[in-house]
Design an enzyme around this catalytic site. Structure first.
Site, PDB file in Angstrom:
ATOM      1  N   ASP A 128      40.343  48.119  41.974  1.00 19.47           N
ATOM      2  CA  ASP A 128      40.516  46.745  41.495  1.00 19.47           C
ATOM      3  C   ASP A 128      41.266  46.719  40.175  1.00 19.47           C
ATOM      4  O   ASP A 128      40.747  47.141  39.137  1.00 19.47           O
ATOM      5  CB  ASP A 128      39.144  46.080  41.328  1.00 19.47           C
ATOM      6  N   ASP A 187      47.780  41.617  41.435  1.00 16.97           N
ATOM      7  CA  ASP A 187      46.373  41.908  41.703  1.00 16.97           C
ATOM      8  C   ASP A 187      46.234  42.676  43.007  1.00 16.97           C
ATOM      9  O   ASP A 187      46.856  42.335  44.012  1.00 16.97           O
ATOM     10  CB  ASP A 187      45.582  40.602  41.781  1.00 16.97           C
TER      11      ASP A 187
END
Length: 446
Positions: A118, A326
């Protein structure tokens, strides 16, 4: 904000069960420091997930169903001589989030975990023995690690981890109480953990005294079952905690959602990174320090530069507006005015009629995709021409192709544009935090 942007139920999972398969075994042993990545549906997956339904587009829509919550979450928030390569694989509904996972080892001796990658989160955390509400049967056992220790609430890390709780004031001796913290993840889930330290193994590298959360309870169904490895820009992230080992540099290549065997890779440190790669500056937002902001200046559809008001792309640290890269969001989302402009020009260049399917509102007959234009994202100093496989998604149930981007949901703080993992697949994304830049180059990682 522990930025958690990652909702495409597609975690990349490294297979250990598949060692009985010659192809799995050969791929998993392809190099001393080469870690493999596979899709949760892959033949080498250790989770034995159900096979995707006959309609692939419905599978992707389902995986992307968590994106709105992910958007909401983000809006609220010495070099090795040989390359360190950690394999990446996509995961699916089993982990209930849309990211990719890497195989790591925690503790001494190392206990294997499949942790979500992440880029919008800093802290690492894993479910620990006795965890209440954890969905995985694979839990980290601190008592069997000779290097494990909890972190005292008086140390600086306790104030740096997001959601840390104040030290107890009664029933404890000053400086002797553990640091506990509570974090939300994905917009609809949360966990409670003890800040701890232990060895973190990545390929052949071992990072001692790595600070992470030992999760003792979970609420909701979006928490990655075997934990999360934060690659954000904050003080608790992998790049910060690894010090000079990786020089603040990493890159990844995310394989297609349909990747069957180990294929993606996380490269840590400057060695083995692409030499000729165009870059764009990273922008820093003190209010959201974990996020990788970039300056998206314009978008072209075919040869037409789409008319977009500058304020809809402008970086604004006060409001959080701008564009981020992202790894956890599934499909790229633009604020409504930007998306509408891109969609309308795309429709002008493709033969309709158009229909909607889940998050996609620009679907058309597959035979017409031969005339589909290339979408180019123009960043400061760098252009990214999206390959057609990163632009269109196909339905296997009906002869439809859909534009694989969408508008930011109306129910979130819609000021953030997010370049998501579907549009990053089969590209090498290089993050150079030391020099505040990000680069993108074409690479087939399937």
């Amino acid at each position: 904000m522990a930025t958690y942007f990652l909702f495409i139920n597609i975690l990349l999972v490294i297979s250990t069960r598949a060692l009985g398969s010659e192809s799995c075994a050969s791929n998993s042993n392809k190099g001393n420091s080469d870690l493999s990545v596979i899709h949760i549906y892959g033949k080498c997956s250790p989770f034995n997930p159900p096979k995707p339904s006959s309609s692939w587009i419905n599978t992707v829509i389902n995986m992307a169903s968590k994106d709105p919550q992910r958007l909401s979450y983000l809006s609220s928030l010495v070099v090795s001589k040989k390359p360190t390569i950690v394999p990446i694989a996509p995961g699916q509904q089993l982990f209930n989030i849309g990211n990719y996972v890497v195989r790591v080892k925690m503790g001494t001796p190392g206990q294997q975990m499949y942790m979500v990658l992440d880029t919008s989160n800093d802290a690492a955390w894993v479910p620990c023995s006795g965890c209440v509400g954890c969905s995985s049967t694979t839990l980290f056992a601190p008592t069997t690690s000779s290097t494990y220790g909890s972190v005292d609430c008086s140390v600086p890390e306790c104030t740096q981890v997001r959601g840390s709780l104040s030290c107890p004031t009664t029933g404890s001796v000053s400086g002797s109480s553990a640091c506990f913290f509570n974090q939300s993840y994905g917009g609809d889930s949360s966990f409670y953990a003890t800040l701890s330290r232990d060895s973190l193994g990545l390929a052949n590298d071992v990072i001692p005294n790595y600070a992470f959360g030992c999760v003792s309870s979970v609420s909701g169904n979006s928490i990655p079952p075997q934990g999360l490895l934060g690659l954000g820009r904050g003080s608790m992230s992998l790049m910060s905690q690894s010090g000079s080992l990786y020089s603040g540099i990493f890159s990844y290549c995310l394989p297609s959602f349909r990747s069957y065997y180990f294929s993606g890779s996380l490269k840590l440190g400057p060695v083995g990174q692409p030499k000729n790669i165009k870059t764009t500056p990273l922008l820093k937002n003190p209010r959201r320090p974990s996020l990788y902001y970039v300056n998206l200046t314009s978008v072209s559809v075919g040869r037409i530069q789409v008319p977009i008001a500058p304020e809809h792309l402008a970086f604004d640290p006060n409001t959080g507006a701008g564009t981020v890269i992202d790894s956890g969001t599934v499909i790229t989302r633009f604020v409504q005015p930007v998306y509408n402009a891109i969609r309308d020009e795309f429709r002008n260049q493709v033969k309709g009629p158009f229909s909607s399917l889940g998050a996609f509102d620009t679907c058309f007959a597959s035979p017409n995709e031969a005339g589909a234009p290339t979408i180019t994202l123009h960043f400061e100093g760098m252009d990214l021409k999206l390959p057609m496989e990163n632009t269109l998604i196909h339905s296997s149930a009906t002869p439809l192709a859909c534009l694989a981007i969408a508008a930011a949901p109306n129910n979130v703080n819609s000021v953030l544009n997010v370049i998501a993992n579907l549009q990053q697949q089969n590209l090498r994304i290089l993050f150079d935090t030391a020099n505040s830049r990000v680069g993108i180059a074409r690479e087939l990682c399937n």
